[in-house]
Scaffold this active site. Structure first.
Site, PDB file in Angstrom:
ATOM      1  N   LYS A   1     -95.212  32.739 -12.393  1.00 52.48           N
ATOM      2  CA  LYS A   1     -94.564  33.962 -12.878  1.00 52.48           C
ATOM      3  C   LYS A   1     -93.203  33.614 -13.476  1.00 52.48           C
ATOM      4  O   LYS A   1     -92.669  32.532 -13.189  1.00 52.48           O
ATOM      5  CB  LYS A   1     -94.408  34.942 -11.708  1.00 52.48           C
ATOM      6  CG  LYS A   1     -93.624  34.370 -10.532  1.00 52.48           C
ATOM      7  CD  LYS A   1     -93.846  35.149  -9.238  1.00 52.48           C
ATOM      8  CE  LYS A   1     -92.933  34.654  -8.131  1.00 52.48           C
ATOM      9  NZ  LYS A   1     -93.297  35.205  -6.816  1.00 52.48           N
TER      10      LYS A   1
ATOM     11  N   TYR B   1     -61.735  34.054 -24.895  1.00 56.81           N
ATOM     12  CA  TYR B   1     -61.355  35.461 -24.960  1.00 56.81           C
ATOM     13  C   TYR B   1     -60.321  35.838 -23.901  1.00 56.81           C
ATOM     14  O   TYR B   1     -60.469  35.488 -22.729  1.00 56.81           O
ATOM     15  CB  TYR B   1     -62.583  36.353 -24.779  1.00 56.81           C
ATOM     16  CG  TYR B   1     -63.549  36.317 -25.951  1.00 56.81           C
ATOM     17  CD1 TYR B   1     -63.115  36.537 -27.251  1.00 56.81           C
ATOM     18  CD2 TYR B   1     -64.895  36.071 -25.734  1.00 56.81           C
ATOM     19  CE1 TYR B   1     -64.010  36.513 -28.313  1.00 56.81           C
ATOM     20  CE2 TYR B   1     -65.793  36.043 -26.797  1.00 56.81           C
ATOM     21  CZ  TYR B   1     -65.346  36.268 -28.084  1.00 56.81           C
ATOM     22  OH  TYR B   1     -66.231  36.243 -29.129  1.00 56.81           O
TER      23      TYR B   1
END
Ligand SMILES: *Cc1c(COP(=O)(O)O)cnc(C)c1O
Length: 383
Positions: free
Chosen positions: A42, A272
């Site tokens: 999965k 940033y």
């Protein structure tokens, strides 16, 4: 038609299939020759690439797979993998027919799903194997134990359903404390008593299965006919408590390359908002990997400074500084330069830290670190 494809990428997940085979052998040694291994693939095989992992695992003696969604199963079936494939989670009602097309073996646990599936199987005139899932305590999926017998009877009376398995799932099989051990034993007890009740009525499933990675390591009595270890096969212990008892090797190595190096002066900021500023003149490397690739922004905004993440270049650790961006991040190389542009940088695996080390810093589990590696990160396979 012209096909545009990238030849190579700077950031890539190197998947060490030799380690995958080694880990499967470790599990084989634990469970013996007579217990089947079902490998959960999965979430794109916990981020490793479901198709390539399935191919290699079949060669290494894995006899069944498991997925969470029909879409995951389709990808693997399209690649020609024909092994039995369990479907852990029920699909949308509109997709029930796909279970039959893809030849999946769903977990079933209520009358409605059994009826819908039975109708679809009958109209397709195709036999569908199902696994009756009993909720022994996780309270996620599964039927209450006292309804299991009636559901088993319903399955065997459906002409196009086959009761292939009866299964359950542990709550905390990876933990070693008294409470967890008591709970696991209680779950096992509920499971075996419920199965005994069903078998007493001459209903006999082909196989019983319950053990995930933790159960495979800690509870031999939970091996039954098949085990379903995921994380172990990808090279990590499911907890610190059992890590000493098992020797597995990380399959994924996440690497990138330095794409730029610059020198900044003391007091200048990086990335940033300049949340980090240099305390002395220093060299900064830019790496083309960011939070969109699975490198959590949290790593550059640690809950405690000790959680700040480092990366490894030529065997030496360098801290990430400033905010991690969507596609890039920066590391502090220090005041003298020992590396150069295009040098390989290891995020985790290989000679670097482990996904478990990273998980500890992000206050999560290695599962999430592996699954988080985005699909845009190129996977390369080394045999
Ligand atoms: C994911 C999953 C597993 C595998 O769990 P690991 O902890 O990775 O071994 C087994 N069974 C079920 C039902 C699962 O959802």
């Amino acid at each position: 038609m012209l096909l545009y494809t990238a030849r190579m990428s700077t950031t890539k997940a190197i998947i060490h299939l030799d380690n995958l085979r080694y880990n499967i052998q470790v599990i084989r040694n634990i469970v013996g020759e007579n217990v089947k291994i079902c490998l959960p693939i999965k979430a794109n095989a916990y981020g490793h690439g479901a198709v390539e992992i399935a191919r290699a695992a079949v060669q290494a003696g894995v006899s069944a797979f498991a997925v969470a969604t029909v879409e995951e199963a389709c990808t693997v079936r399209r690649a020609g993998i024909t092994a039995p494939m369990l479907l852990f989670v029920p699909p949308a009602r509109e997709s029930v027919a796909d279970i039959i097309t893809c030849n999946l073996e769903p977990f079933v646990f209520n009358a409605e799903f059994i009826d819908t599936l039975s109708a679809a199987a009958t109209s397709a005139q195709k036999k569908v194997s199902v696994h009756l899932k009993i909720d022994t305590g996780l309270h996620r999926l599964g039927c209450p134990p006292d309804t299991a017998y009636a559901l088993a009877k319903k399955i065997i009376h459906a002409p196009f359903l086959h009761l292939k398995g009866i299964a359950s799932h542990f709550v905390s099989s990876e933990s070693n404390d008294d409470e967890s051990r008591a709970l696991s034993k209680q779950q096992l007890d509920i499971f075996t008593r419920t199965v005994a009740h069903i078998k007493a009525a001459d209903i006999s499933p082909d196989i019983l299965h319950m053990a995930n990675s933790g159960g495979t390591i800690q509870y031999p009595q939970a091996h039954f006919d098949m085990v379903r270890p995921g994380l172990l096969v990808y090279g990590y212990a499911p907890s610190l408590a059992v890590a000493q008892r098992i020797d597995v090797r990380p399959v994924m190595e996440l690497v990138t390359q330095i794409v730029d190096i610059k020198k900044i002066s003391s007091g200048e900021g990086v990335s940033y908002n300049h949340v980090w500023k240099a305390k002395q003149d220093t060299y900064i490397a830019t790496l083309p990997i960011g939070y969109a690739d699975g490198l959590f922004r949290l790593f550059s905004q640690p809950l405690t400074p000790a959680d700040n993440l480092s990366v490894r270049i030529h065997g030496k650790d360098y801290p990430i500084v400033g905010r991690i961006c969507m596609d890039q991040c920066m590391v502090n190389l220090g005041s003298t330069l020992h590396v150069q542009r295009w040098d390989t940088v290891t995020l985790f695996g290989g000679s670097g830290q482990s996904a478990q080390d990273m998980a500890n810093r992000a206050h999560t589990c290695s599962y999430e670190i592996l699954c988080a590696v985005d699909s845009r990160v190129m996977r390369t396979y080394s045999s």
